[in-house]
Design an enzyme around this catalytic site. Sequence first.
Site, PDB file in Angstrom:
ATOM      1  N   HIS A   1       0.780  -1.121   0.011  1.00 30.42           N
ATOM      2  CA  HIS A   1      -0.226  -0.016  -0.048  1.00 30.42           C
ATOM      3  C   HIS A   1       0.934   1.279  -0.031  1.00 30.42           C
ATOM      4  O   HIS A   1       2.014   1.186   0.776  1.00 30.42           O
ATOM      5  CB  HIS A   1      -0.944   0.010   0.931  1.00 30.42           C
TER       6      HIS A   1
ATOM      7  N   ASP B   1      -8.013  -5.616  -0.126  1.00 29.04           N
ATOM      8  CA  ASP B   1      -8.289  -6.380  -1.083  1.00 29.04           C
ATOM      9  C   ASP B   1      -8.050  -7.760  -1.042  1.00 29.04           C
ATOM     10  O   ASP B   1      -8.522  -8.636  -1.683  1.00 29.04           O
ATOM     11  CB  ASP B   1      -7.889  -5.846  -2.457  1.00 29.04           C
TER      12      ASP B   1
END
Length: 458
Positions: free
Chosen positions: A336, A393
């Site tokens: 991320h 996700d």
Amino acid sequence: MKDHAATAVGLSRWRAPQGIQTTTQDGTRRMAGAAKLVYDGQELELPIIEGTENERAIDIGKLRGTTGLITVDEGFVNTGSCKSGVTFLDGEQGILRYRGYPIEDLAEKSTFLEVAYLLIYGELPTKEQYEDFQHSITVHTMIHEDLKRLYDGYPKDSHPMSILSSMIVTLSGYYTDSSDPLIPMHREISMARLLAKTPTIAAYSYKKSIGQPFVYPRNNLSYIGNFMNMMFSVPATDYEVDPVIERALDTLLILHADHEQNCSTSTVRLVGSSRANLYATIASGVCALWGPLHGGANQAVIEMLSRVHEDGGDAKKYIELAKDKNSTFRLMGFGHRVYKNFDPRARIIKKACDDVLKKMGVHDPLLEIAKKLEEAALEDEYFVERKLYPNVDFYSGIIYRAIGIPTDMFTVMFALGRMPGWIAQWKEMIENPGTRIGRPRQVYNGATERRYQDIGKR
Ligand code: CMC
């Protein structure tokens, strides 16, 4: 391009001294002269501003006017594009809060619709406010009958994100008399319509893909219950909303509801800053979300897990492949831009995933593969060094799968969840009198001036 070897930026270490700190109208604190830019023998003082959670930024608003310089920050890794009071995120500590409320509390105790209200209006609603909000959304759940006919123009295997984005922008054609972003009443009704109609548009795209009749919205069901009914019921039989699934979906949407200035939200702010109507603005956010490095990662994760499964389930092999710089393979659902610690959403989803599958009595071999990959990655020096952890996700697709949502609808689910965040960020931007059209600059590195040559002479 000139090379200014003498250029240096001196950032004096900042403390919060009494007396020279001022609180500005937008709630940030400002301290004069805290950073100095030394450039071509001149010195420029750049104020430092501090947000309510003490994160600091150099205000370069006067930089170009004073020095002729701009800053370059590809990928906006260091650039604050706005001041915002919607969501706070601390990537080092793995903290995420909507309007000050920890994501863990909201996921456990709140509902998606309540969180939508919180994000958009800044406070948790009273009972009366909640009922009004819920009413304003449920009365707008149907879409115009003419809009339904547009579905006939899409090929059967169109990606539902392409349908969602184009249907949302098409809504603007149906509400030309009430979509001026500068009129508060128009803003209110556009926000309600979007929250109400997006589940309908999304469910219809699924029904179209499987050749089943569209199911009209039912306003006596909850927001999620209505969506599930439109997705999974058929006129021929009765359908009952499973409360386990309803709660799981509600939680997933809460976890996706906002994430400060990510790619799609920044797109929404940028497009909205041109004063495009809200439907056009949100459609642009849907398109930005679609990419596999952003919301499209949830689909990519399941495709990756299926590939690993079909290839014998060897997690280590794929960890090696993800590390190989000659391969384009990445461990989807990992890493991320902002989180350099566990993504707090991933923690909650991983647990929800175990709970939901257990309650539904589903055994999914992809969950085992995901856990093996996670375990191997978290022990691997490459992932540890780069602080790559599972993101939101990584496990969400396994829950969607268990619920019966097809893989290419996963990113649509993300869009449903992100809708209130996009709306809240847009509302904050458009209601801020200081907002100017977003217009980044560039450093030109193309050809210098040259003369046009007739085609025969080239
Ligand atoms: N697998 C393997 N290596 C990775 C991964 C990954 N998933 N993510 C980052 N890296 C490596 C990358 O190759 C680079 O290595 P090096 O320093 O040797 O060049 C380093 O880690 C830094 O990566 P980056 O690409 O510069 O980081 P970024 O901040 O630009 O990108 C990201 C962030 C999320 C796009 C990236 O981590 C990625 O592609 N992850 C997979 C896609 C994904 O799961 N996206 C969903 C993000 S969360 C949901 C959302 O908000 O949209």
